[in-house]
Design an enzyme around this catalytic site. Structure first.
Site, PDB file in Angstrom:
ATOM      1  N   THR A 212     -67.194 138.059  27.313  1.00  0.00           N
ATOM      2  CA  THR A 212     -67.021 139.317  28.037  1.00  0.00           C
ATOM      3  C   THR A 212     -67.149 140.515  27.096  1.00  0.00           C
ATOM      4  OG1 THR A 212     -65.453 138.151  29.444  1.00  0.00           O
ATOM      5  CG2 THR A 212     -65.552 140.538  29.668  1.00  0.00           C
ATOM      6  N   HIS A 238     -71.899 133.764  26.712  1.00  0.00           N
ATOM      7  CA  HIS A 238     -71.601 133.134  28.001  1.00  0.00           C
ATOM      8  C   HIS A 238     -72.341 133.906  29.090  1.00  0.00           C
ATOM      9  CE1 HIS A 238     -67.520 131.619  26.233  1.00  0.00           C
ATOM     10  NE2 HIS A 238     -68.556 130.933  25.787  1.00  0.00           N
TER      11      HIS A 238
END
Length: 390
Positions: A212, A238
């Site tokens: 994130t 990710h």
């Protein structure tokens, strides 16, 4: 206390469904709903929610423009909803660059098939986003035009001066060792290890792992590197499978080094950064002194596909004592065990500091485990790579 949420979407069905799911937890209260970006900006100022969920395609004002307005006037953590398509990826990356913290597919069937699992994922993601620091990292500046090439200088070798930026931080209440945002507890920063700034070293590979906040963080780090950067880089972010091709293309257009999505059999070389494809695992093999990429199917037993632990673990085995691992902003603790393997083999580990992290999860896990050799702010990572890798 509950986390207050503003839902911004032009679909009445989606607003109603999302509100039902979020309020079912008892930890979240939907305090308002907007049907377009302009209304969303106005309600954000009026209601001051802890989190905003934002669609990107809306009338009057689109989601990206709304995010920019919100970040300019009153930064609030924003969770974008987007389609898992190539075009959806490009729009989502624009939204993240504008200041959004994270994103999820708008089609709930792409999040989870089971309603209970869907409910858990949505609620957990909103609570995680509430912990973030929307003003922790500055917006990515527009890249200036490079100087005209000369016989002795490549336009990609010129690194632009980086402007100074102010850092917005959530104040920590006096007398408390844990800060809260909307009633959500934020872990305090791990004790900072003394930062050692030794001479430049030769590394066989530089590995960078993030989650994130990572798309913007990677962009800031990689645009600071010259085309002549002397080591190969492997990147683990990710991200869904449909997003990594667009992300690699974006980075390649902005950077002086070459950036592309990794393919099975790729050979590592200096000045090339290979991004792990979404939904799969990337490993590095060293056979006969030549490092190659292995792309494997995503193992369902692993939460992250790609996983920083998998890639860093392969680096530790293939180049013991000769790699540099860098952990940037992200939720969770992926990368901690991979860093442990690299550290045990004699390699070096750097991690991003708390103040410049959108989510201080992954770097905190590495720092608290005592694995970090250097703790750096986001703006320090790129220049430190330039001076510390030979």
């Amino acid at each position: 206390m509950t986390v207050s949420v503003l839902v911004v979407d032009d679909s009445g069905f989606f607003r109603k469904r999302l509100t039902e799911i979020l309020t079912s937890s008892g930890q979240i209260k939907v305090v308002g709903a907007a049907t377009n970006g302009r209304e969303g900006v106005e309600l954000a100022e009026k209601l001051r929610p802890d989190v905003i969920t934002m669609d990107y395609e809306m009338p009057v004002m689109d989601g990206i423009s709304a995010v920019r307005e919100i970040m300019r006037k009153h930064p609030v953590p924003v969770l974008m909803f987007s389609s898992l398509t190539y075009e959806g990826a490009r729009v989502t990356l624009d939204a993240l660059e504008a200041g959004a913290v994270d994103f999820l597919p708008k089609n709930f069937e792409e999040i989870a098939r089971d309603n209970s699992q869907l409910q858990k994922i949505l609620i957990d993601r909103v609570l995680d986003v509430a912990r973030s620091r929307p003003g922790a990292r500055p917006a990515v500046p527009a890249r200036p035009e490079p100087p005209a090439p000369t016989a002795s200088r490549s336009p990609r070798d010129s690194v632009p001066a980086r402007p100074r930026h102010e850092t917005l931080q959530h104040p920590r209440p006096a007398g408390h060792d844990r800060a809260t945002t909307g009633g959500v507890s934020i872990e305090p920063e791990a004790p900072r290890r003394p930062t050692r700034r030794g001479p430049a070293k030769h590394y066989a590979v530089v590995g960078i792992g993030t989650s994130t906040g990572g798309p913007v963080a990677l962009q800031r780090v990689l645009t600071a590197l010259p085309a002549s950067f002397p080591a190969p880089l492997v990147l683990v972010q990710h991200m869904p499978a449909s997003f990594t091709p667009a992300f690699a293309e974006r980075l390649n257009k902005l950077c002086r080094i070459e950036v592309r999505q990794a393919e099975d059999g790729d050979v590592l070389r200096p000045g090339l950064a290979l991004l792990a494809p979404g939904g799969k695992q990337m490993m590095i093999e060293n056979r006969g002194g030549q490092a190659r990429v292995r792309i494997l199917p995503g193992d369902e037993r692993l939460n992250y596909k790609p996983s920083v632990d998998v890639t860093f673990g392969s680096l530790a085995r293939s180049f013991p004592g000769k790699t540099l691992g860098v952990i940037l902003t992200g939720m969770g603790a992926d990368g901690k065990e991979g860093c442990r393997m690299m550290k045990q083999s004699g390699s070096d580990i750097w991690s991003q500091d708390e103040k410049s992290s959108v989510i201080y999860g992954m770097p905190m896990a590495v720092a608290k485990a005592g694995l970090t050799d250097e703790v750096l702010s986001l703006d320090e990572v790129g220049p430190r790579l330039v001076e510390g890798v030979c």
